[in-house]
Write a protein that holds these residues in place. Structure first.
Motif, PDB file in Angstrom:
ATOM      1  N   LYS A 122       6.759  -8.929   1.828  1.00 50.77           N
ATOM      2  CA  LYS A 122       5.958 -10.033   2.356  1.00 50.77           C
ATOM      3  C   LYS A 122       6.519 -11.387   1.935  1.00 50.77           C
ATOM      4  O   LYS A 122       6.298 -12.393   2.599  1.00 50.77           O
ATOM      5  N   ASP A 147       3.062  -3.990   5.458  1.00 50.46           N
ATOM      6  CA  ASP A 147       1.922  -4.271   4.597  1.00 50.46           C
ATOM      7  C   ASP A 147       0.705  -3.667   5.312  1.00 50.46           C
ATOM      8  O   ASP A 147       0.541  -3.846   6.527  1.00 50.46           O
ATOM      9  N   SER A 148      -0.151  -2.961   4.572  1.00 52.06           N
ATOM     10  CA  SER A 148      -1.190  -2.163   5.238  1.00 52.06           C
ATOM     11  C   SER A 148      -2.132  -3.021   6.090  1.00 52.06           C
ATOM     12  O   SER A 148      -2.507  -2.610   7.196  1.00 52.06           O
ATOM     13  N   GLU A 149      -2.482  -4.208   5.611  1.00 49.27           N
ATOM     14  CA  GLU A 149      -3.406  -5.063   6.363  1.00 49.27           C
ATOM     15  C   GLU A 149      -2.774  -5.509   7.679  1.00 49.27           C
ATOM     16  O   GLU A 149      -3.427  -5.558   8.722  1.00 49.27           O
ATOM     17  N   ASN A 214      -1.624 -11.444  -4.393  1.00 41.71           N
ATOM     18  CA  ASN A 214      -1.175 -10.576  -3.302  1.00 41.71           C
ATOM     19  C   ASN A 214      -1.907 -10.949  -2.011  1.00 41.71           C
ATOM     20  O   ASN A 214      -1.286 -11.111  -0.959  1.00 41.71           O
ATOM     21  N   LYS A 215      -3.233 -11.117  -2.085  1.00 38.38           N
ATOM     22  CA  LYS A 215      -3.988 -11.464  -0.871  1.00 38.38           C
ATOM     23  C   LYS A 215      -3.636 -12.875  -0.423  1.00 38.38           C
ATOM     24  O   LYS A 215      -3.598 -13.169   0.779  1.00 38.38           O
ATOM     25  N   GLU A 218      -0.705 -12.591   1.519  1.00 39.36           N
ATOM     26  CA  GLU A 218      -1.020 -11.937   2.799  1.00 39.36           C
ATOM     27  C   GLU A 218      -1.712 -12.871   3.782  1.00 39.36           C
ATOM     28  O   GLU A 218      -1.601 -12.690   4.996  1.00 39.36           O
TER      29      GLU A 218
HETATM   30 MG    MG Z   1      -1.307  -5.344   1.526  1.00 40.84          MG
END
Ligand code: MG
Ligand code: NDP
Length: 390
Positions: A122, A147-149, A214-215, A218
């Motif tokens: 990311k 990235d999962s999101e 991390n968020k 994101e």
């Molecule tokens: Mg993620």
């Protein structure tokens, strides 16, 4: 056979990718595998998957890698230039799973040669989103989120018009310290910050989950990848980590992506895209799970979220400064030189001070300029951290 390369093969994402690839012998021709310190794993996987070349990022480990690969027919190389040269080798699908800003240059090089770049790194989008997207466009390469999101948002958007998207909600588990009293965060240890309630990931992203950096990354990644405005992106704390993201449309409907916290789903989706294939992930027993819970994120507990919004507003190379300051602050926390909650204040100080230096934030987005502001921000973060410690 489909040609694939895996950058960051020895890490958590890299090993999950190899797990999927190794299940179907004969389907893939492995071009390059890369790692850094873990030479034994890199060599074992390169031999097992019959890779053309294995590369360690560390020059001083080349002789170890050569020794581990002796007689196997796998070529050995080392150093950051070798990583870029490996990214230039023809490949149909490349996994970008190096951790940190070091993943940017190889990912960018892979995009220049077409094919698919599956992006777990990311940091590439945070530091140089516009450059990544422009390079992909110019070379007819395809950038797919891992990235999962972002994989969840991507999947919710299949068949939809981006114009009909009203909002994008990315969920956050809240990490290790979700329920800690805020005043205790100053005493959080490295061990405590390195354990995630739901996901099994590399150490750095696990600590970034506890701090919400991390968020924060994101949020920026969502803006760059999907081109939505910052005010359209929301973070929602969802302790179960089963809904990865939701997309809200103009008619009020929400599409949620639900799945177990297993990165092989997002990796497999990107590996097989545009098809869907069977994956060895758990099937959720929703009746057994019973309920999903949500809460709003608290910006006093997690100032990183506010900083990310400021970075998006500033634009230019602010993301590269933010990322470099964050990486350095994280190094300082891992080395036990600063407290857990000092990471955010260091990043904030660096953003303020580098913004005041002419010619950085507003420089053109080239790889050289990104590297330059990255360097300046790391120096500044070291200086700020030292001042606090002393
Ligand atoms: Mg993620
Ligand atoms: P890991 O720390 O587990 O693995 C990192 C990989 O990068 C390893 O192969 C490591 O090599 C290599 N590496 C480390 N430093 C360098 C360097 N300076 N130059 C080149 N290679 C280097 O990380 P993760 O797999 O957890 O994360 C990888 C990326 O994916 C990150 O950007 C992360 O944010 C992102 N991501 C990860 C998720 C996860 O579930 N883990 C989820 C979503 C995104 P070695 O181990 O040999 O030293």
């Amino acid at each position: 056979m489909r040609r694939i390369s895996i950058f960051g093969a020895t890490g958590s994402i890299g090993q999950n990718t190899i797990d999927l690839v190794a299940r179907v012998p004969g389907e893939y021709h492995v071009v390059a595998l890369t790692g850094a310190s873990n030479i034994a794993q890199l060599a074992a996987d390169a031999i097992r998957l019959n890779a053309e070349i294995a590369i360690t990022a560390h020059d001083h480990l080349l002789s170890d890698l050569r020794a581990a690969l002796a007689g196997s027919g796998v070529e050995a190389q080392a150093g950051s230039q070798a990583l870029i040269e490996a990214a230039a080798r023809p490949s149909d699908w490349t996994m970008s799973a190096i951790v940190g800003a070091a993943g940017l240059a190889p990912g960018l090089e892979a995009l220049k040669h077409g094919g698919i770049l599956a992006l777990a790194n990311k940091e590439s989008l945070v530091c140089a989103g516009a450059l990544m997207l422009e390079t992909a466009r110019a070379h007819q390469a395809r950038l797919l989120p891992v990235d999962s999101e972002h994989s969840a948002v991507f999947q919710a958007l299949v068949g939809e018009d981006i114009e009909s998207v009203e909002r994008v909600i990315i969920t956050a588990s809240g990490g290790a310290f979700r329920d800690w009293p805020i005043e205790d965060l100053a005493h959080a240890t490295l061990d405590e910050a390195s354990s995630h309630p739901n996901w099994d990931m590399g150490q750095r992203i696990t600590i970034d989950s506890a701090s919400m950096f991390n968020k924060a990354m994101e949020l920026i990644e969502t803006r760059e990848y999907f081109g939505v405005r910052p005010d359209q992106i929301e973070v929602l704390v969802h302790p179960e980590s089963l809904i990865h993201a939701m997309v809200g449309f103009v008619d009020g409907g929400l599409m949620a992506h639900v799945g177990p916290p297993d990165m092989r789903h997002a990796i497999g989706y990107a590996l097989h895209w545009p098809e869907r294939r069977g994956l060895p992930v758990e099937r959720l027993d929703l009746a057994g799970i019973g309920s999903f819970t949500f809460r709003a994120p608290c910006e006093t507990r997690w100032p990183a979220l506010r900083l990310a919004r400021e970075v998006m507003q500033t634009g230019g190379l602010a993301g590269a400064i933010f990322n470099a300051a964050k990486e350095t602050a994280l190094d300082e926390f891992i080395a036990a030189r600063i407290a857990f909650n000092e990471m955010a204040s260091i990043v904030e100080d660096v953003l303020d001070s580098v913004a005041g230096m002419p010619g950085h934030i507003d420089a053109a987005m080239t790889l050289d300029n990104v590297a330059q502001v990255d360097h300046v921000a790391r120096q500044e973060a070291h200086r700020v951290a030292k001042k606090r410690a002393g």
